[in-house]
Design a protein around this motif. Structure first.
Motif, mmCIF file in Angstrom:
data_model
loop_
_atom_site.group_PDB
_atom_site.id
_atom_site.type_symbol
_atom_site.label_atom_id
_atom_site.label_comp_id
_atom_site.label_asym_id
_atom_site.label_seq_id
_atom_site.Cartn_x
_atom_site.Cartn_y
_atom_site.Cartn_z
ATOM 1 N N VAL A 183 -1.883 -1.373 1.024
ATOM 2 C CA VAL A 183 -1.490 -1.268 2.434
ATOM 3 C C VAL A 183 -1.012 0.150 2.747
ATOM 4 O O VAL A 183 -1.346 0.717 3.798
ATOM 5 C CB VAL A 183 -0.391 -2.298 2.769
ATOM 6 N N SER A 198 -3.159 2.247 5.343
ATOM 7 C CA SER A 198 -2.452 2.538 6.595
ATOM 8 C C SER A 198 -2.459 4.033 6.882
ATOM 9 O O SER A 198 -2.647 4.462 8.030
ATOM 10 C CB SER A 198 -1.012 2.025 6.520
ATOM 11 N N ILE A 256 -0.631 -5.133 -3.489
ATOM 12 C CA ILE A 256 -0.796 -5.261 -2.034
ATOM 13 C C ILE A 256 -0.027 -4.159 -1.314
ATOM 14 O O ILE A 256 -0.545 -3.526 -0.372
ATOM 15 C CB ILE A 256 -0.323 -6.648 -1.552
#
Length: 306
Positions: free
Chosen positions: A144, A148, A140
């Motif tokens: 991310v 991002s 995760i």
């Protein structure tokens, strides 16, 4: 999108090199080849060694992947610019180069923050490390960080694509960076420059602060060990922090400190740090003092020879 007259961008590169152009070209080429080989070797060794299938080396493999992406987006064309003492590219190609470079750099900032948090848990809270840093959480974190970077950079790339460039098309740089592109436009760039400052907070300033705080706790915990292992870990952390300060220091100087006029060569120098130097030294710093990496490499080498 508004119409514009300019369709190509001319990059001047390093016009002051003159007689040292070929020497500089060969020097950068050597750095690039060494960077690609070193980072690929880390990825291969980590992927093929079961003993390295843990969060720390999983993040390291992601970091080396980003380093390859960053340097490959910038350095090959920079070599072309240096060799020909300047070169041109389509404006669309310039924006594409900016998009991928900024995406990878933003993701690397966030990934370095995750890596510092991983080391903080491992050293300061070893009993809870396995339960907190689960494989799912690691995945995760990485997803991310990558997403991002791309999402944040998309905002600025869209803003850049809406600017007008009706006159000048010359950039005194070796690749398409944000501020030099903005300076070419005759549009009102206050909005895009304001967005740049706001985006620097979650991408550069906060990650840098979190890394410094994490390593502060790590150093404090190591100093309490009073052992040879603690001294070795302290030296390793010092090396990691050196890389972090070079990387984030260069980004802060580029994106948060105004650089123009006579200081354009300073911009190029700082840009070289985080596009060519940091990807080169990252695998060295993170692996040179690491016994696990060395042992895994020797095992992989023996297996490959056989």
């Amino acid at each position: 999108m508004e119409s514009r007259n300019v369709t190509t961008i001319t990059l001047l590169g390093f016009p002051d090199l003159r007689g040292f152009r070929i020497t500089f070209f060969l020097f950068v080429l050597m750095i690039y080849i060494t960077t690609i080989c070193g980072n690929l070797l880390v990825i291969i060794v980590v992927s093929n060694s079961k003993s390295l299938h843990c969060p720390m080396y999983f993040f390291l493999a992601q970091l080396t992947t980003l380093d390859i992406m960053v340097t490959s987006d910038v350095v090959p064309y920079m070599l072309h610019v240096v060799l020909h003492n300047g070169s041109s590219m389509l404006l669309s190609q310039c924006l594409i180069q900016f998009f991928f470079f900024s995406s990878f750099e933003s993701s690397e900032c966030l990934l370095l923050t995750v890596m510092s948090y991983d080391r903080y848990l491992a050293i300061c809270h070893p009993l809870h490390y396995s339960s907190k840093m689960s494989p799912m959480l690691c995945s995760i974190f990485v997803v991310v960080a990558w997403l991002s970077g791309f999402i944040i950079t998309s905002v600025q790339t869209i803003n850049l694509s809406r600017l007008q460039f009706p006159r000048s098309n010359i950039i005194d740089h070796f690749f398409c960076e944000l501020d030099p592109i903005i300076q070419l436009s005759t549009s009102n760039t206050l909005y895009i420059e304001t967005v740049k400052i706001y985006l620097c907070v979650p991408v550069i300033l906060l990650p840098f602060l979190m890394i410094v705080v994490s390593y502060g706790y790590i150093v404090h915990a190591i100093l309490r060990m009073q052992s040879a292992v603690g001294q070795k870990a302290f030296t390793t952390c010092g090396s990691h922090l050196m890389v972090v300060f070079i990387f984030f220091g260069s980004l802060i100087c580029i994106y948060l400190v105004p650089i123009n006029g006579n200081t354009i060569n300073v911009r190029k120098l700082f840009s070289l740090f985080y596009t060519a130097l940091t990807p080169l030294i990252n695998p060295i710093i993170y692996c040179l003092r690491n016994a696990d990496i060395k042992n895994a490499f020797m095992t992989f080498r023996k297996r490959t020879i056989k």
